[in-house]
Design a protein around this motif. Sequence first.
Motif, PDB file in Angstrom:
ATOM      1  N   GLU A 143      24.572  32.895  13.493  1.00 49.78           N
ATOM      2  CA  GLU A 143      24.193  33.580  12.451  1.00 49.78           C
ATOM      3  C   GLU A 143      22.689  33.048  11.834  1.00 49.78           C
TER       4      GLU A 143
ATOM      5  N   GLU B 287      33.222  51.403   8.457  1.00 52.31           N
ATOM      6  CA  GLU B 287      33.830  50.238   9.524  1.00 52.31           C
ATOM      7  C   GLU B 287      32.531  49.610  10.046  1.00 52.31           C
ATOM      8  N   GLY B 288      32.687  48.249  10.567  1.00 48.58           N
ATOM      9  CA  GLY B 288      31.649  47.620  10.927  1.00 48.58           C
ATOM     10  C   GLY B 288      30.413  47.337  10.148  1.00 48.58           C
ATOM     11  N   MET B 289      30.851  47.277   9.098  1.00 47.00           N
ATOM     12  CA  MET B 289      29.580  47.084   8.040  1.00 47.00           C
ATOM     13  C   MET B 289      28.872  45.545   8.428  1.00 47.00           C
TER      14      MET B 289
ATOM     15  N   ALA C 195      33.879  46.681  -2.959  1.00 53.68           N
ATOM     16  CA  ALA C 195      33.977  45.237  -2.524  1.00 53.68           C
ATOM     17  C   ALA C 195      35.302  44.819  -1.907  1.00 53.68           C
TER      18      ALA C 195
ATOM     19  N   GLU D 176      32.057  35.785  -0.589  1.00 54.95           N
ATOM     20  CA  GLU D 176      32.110  37.024   0.658  1.00 54.95           C
ATOM     21  C   GLU D 176      31.439  36.518   1.901  1.00 54.95           C
ATOM     22  N   VAL D 177      30.190  35.606   1.789  1.00 56.03           N
ATOM     23  CA  VAL D 177      29.663  35.213   2.898  1.00 56.03           C
ATOM     24  C   VAL D 177      30.275  34.066   3.320  1.00 56.03           C
TER      25      VAL D 177
ATOM     26  N   GLU E 246      38.937  37.651  -0.824  1.00 58.66           N
ATOM     27  CA  GLU E 246      38.894  38.653   0.246  1.00 58.66           C
ATOM     28  C   GLU E 246      37.646  39.298   0.434  1.00 58.66           C
TER      29      GLU E 246
ATOM     30  N   TRP F 159      37.499  41.880  11.145  1.00 51.35           N
ATOM     31  CA  TRP F 159      37.369  40.235  11.286  1.00 51.35           C
ATOM     32  C   TRP F 159      38.075  39.557  10.283  1.00 51.35           C
TER      33      TRP F 159
ATOM     34  N   ILE G  85      29.221  36.970  -4.302  1.00 51.59           N
ATOM     35  CA  ILE G  85      28.647  36.978  -3.209  1.00 51.59           C
ATOM     36  C   ILE G  85      28.848  35.589  -2.233  1.00 51.59           C
TER      37      ILE G  85
ATOM     38  N   HIS H 209      37.042  44.494   6.303  1.00 50.70           N
ATOM     39  CA  HIS H 209      37.309  45.660   6.714  1.00 50.70           C
ATOM     40  C   HIS H 209      37.074  46.162   7.977  1.00 50.70           C
ATOM     41  N   SER H 210      36.361  45.531   8.621  1.00 54.58           N
ATOM     42  CA  SER H 210      35.868  45.766   9.957  1.00 54.58           C
ATOM     43  C   SER H 210      36.851  44.892  10.924  1.00 54.58           C
TER      44      SER H 210
ATOM     45  N   MET I 147      35.906  50.654   2.835  1.00 53.98           N
ATOM     46  CA  MET I 147      34.682  50.084   3.310  1.00 53.98           C
ATOM     47  C   MET I 147      34.212  50.741   4.768  1.00 53.98           C
TER      48      MET I 147
ATOM     49  N   ARG J 188      26.680  42.153   7.728  1.00 55.12           N
ATOM     50  CA  ARG J 188      26.415  41.316   6.555  1.00 55.12           C
ATOM     51  C   ARG J 188      25.274  41.725   5.606  1.00 55.12           C
TER      52      ARG J 188
ATOM     53  N   ARG K 276      22.632  44.105  -1.596  1.00 49.60           N
ATOM     54  CA  ARG K 276      23.908  43.795  -2.207  1.00 49.60           C
ATOM     55  C   ARG K 276      23.658  42.903  -3.293  1.00 49.60           C
TER      56      ARG K 276
ATOM     57  N   MET L 181      34.052  40.791   1.664  1.00 44.10           N
ATOM     58  CA  MET L 181      33.828  42.276   1.967  1.00 44.10           C
ATOM     59  C   MET L 181      33.278  42.424   3.079  1.00 44.10           C
ATOM     60  N   GLY L 182      33.411  43.897   3.552  1.00 46.67           N
ATOM     61  CA  GLY L 182      32.513  44.217   4.897  1.00 46.67           C
ATOM     62  C   GLY L 182      33.601  43.477   6.083  1.00 46.67           C
ATOM     63  N   VAL L 183      33.541  42.116   6.387  1.00 46.43           N
ATOM     64  CA  VAL L 183      33.983  41.556   7.402  1.00 46.43           C
ATOM     65  C   VAL L 183      35.573  41.746   7.457  1.00 46.43           C
TER      66      VAL L 183
ATOM     67  N   ASN M 279      31.643  31.253   5.660  1.00 48.04           N
ATOM     68  CA  ASN M 279      32.327  31.156   7.007  1.00 48.04           C
ATOM     69  C   ASN M 279      33.641  30.753   6.951  1.00 48.04           C
TER      70      ASN M 279
END
Lengths: 185, 379
Positions: A180, B299-301, B172, A106-107, A154, A163, A103, A160-161, B297, B303, B68, A156-158, A109
């Motif tokens: 943030e 879209e636009g998930m 993930a 993933e977070v 890689e 970013w 984690i 795939h959206s 995943m 954090r 998470r 997560m989330g960011v 920056n």
Amino acid sequence: MLGIIKSIGTTISAALRKPVTVQYPTEKKDLPHRSRGLPVLLWDGDIDEPFCTGCQVCARYCPVDCMTVTMKDNPNYAEGKSKRKKIVDRFYIDYARCMRCNICVEVCNFDAIVMNNTWSGIELSRYDRRDLVIDLDGLLADHKKGRLKDPFREPMGVAHSGWTPKERTAEEQEAAAAKEESGEE
Amino acid sequence: MTTEYQAPAEHELETIDLNINVGPQHPATHGVFRMILTVDGEVVVDVDPVIGYMHRGAEKLSENCDYRQAIGYQDRTDYLAQFNTELGYVLAVEKLAGLEVPERAEYIRVILSELNRISSHFMFTGAFGTDIGLFGTPFMYSFRERETIQDFFEEITGERMMYNYFRPGGVAWDVPEGFEERCRYVLAEARKGIEDIDGLMTENEVFVARCRGLSPVSPEDAINWGLSGPMLRACGVKHDLRRAEPYSIYDRFDFQIPTGTNGDVFDRYLVRLEEMRQSALIVEQALAQIPKDGPTMVEGMKRILRLPPGEIYMRTETPRGEYGIYLVSKGGDKPYRLKIRSPAFSNLSALKAMSAGNYVADAIIILGSIDIVLCEVDR
């Protein structure tokens, strides 16, 4: 009786196969690229300072609270060598507590932390539990000395959206981090 | 002159029940589980199971984690079927959040869960063989094939045990290049392993003699005791949550639900063996249907995922049975309450009724046939 003969047949056919084991300490399996050892910090070789700015986002998201991070003003920024206003001062990870959940990676920056995907991230037995609390120098050593060649990261989330952290400049990253932080508290 | 012992004629021999402790640290108890057996000679009269040695408070810990962070604790409830428990949890969160998961992520999840079911049942066949006394061979065969599957999981997630890979909203990160070829290879190896185990054990007279007819359970009893999973299906009840309440994308696959006839130990083994074959079929179909690329995943998930207030009970079929997640949210990023219904706990509670009247050696086999994971029982 027939069943036992069949069992022996299975045993004999298995005996002819190649062994799947390796003789571990002398012979090591290749680790996959994504192998998650324990987290280490990355070293910015161009400016000779860590990527980490000490923003503590990893420490805040860590499920087991194994990290301690402090921040300081960057002396290289005052000299105009670096774009990072703040830099990590002290960083401790308690490897005995870390559960390698990825984690923090993933977070982050700033692309500053990765999971060690070499054997040095796995072979960490110590005689004393306290020796597993690793300080900043220890965390940076692997990447600084070139032992960590190809880390996997890689987010997560960011990612795939749409970013992509790599394209952002340091100022933008800091602005995002500040935003943030204010949003979180 | 005779040396034979003769009981004194005036005293009648007195027999008393004896208490035997099995565990908490005993190789036959599959973890830290303690059985206090009361035996009359060699026959078990009473069993007093003692659990709780592995209690970590996973439910309470999850209440202090966001959605998470708590996935890591799901891995640690059932450490033999981590993907299945993760799936149950993320499905509950997604259902409450109203997230629509991308197709590709759904397929990846189903493939990994079913492979995990196979690897969990391999662990069962290996450990069960050891319980019966076939030490070594089935265990080593099972582990050889399980190793192939675990290597595959390691390539995808980076971890060998605690994958932490499924996320609310997808997975993930995407699977590596050549995932499908690798998966087909792993599947072929697993099928070879299933046939090996089948050839080694199913018709083996020694194995059959120890298992067949041991502690039969009637379908009525099984339902009353709250058994689930292979334990229930071995009694002849055709109930599988993947069919009864298709979650995720299980309604798209064609597979059979194996059932036993009389619910004895041998049937439980056979049901699990057949389930492995059916899981392999599901993986094969999923590999044929999986979209070649696309997002993994939502879209636009964000954090941090914040759920609306509400509550949900999501039940899924793990290799051990019905794994339920009861999640209460009062808004915010952390659950207000998380309750785990663990199948192995319910199955284990029938141990007393199943093993009373059998021999001590058979009590060990009956315990092994439940396929308990103590981390999940105690959570």
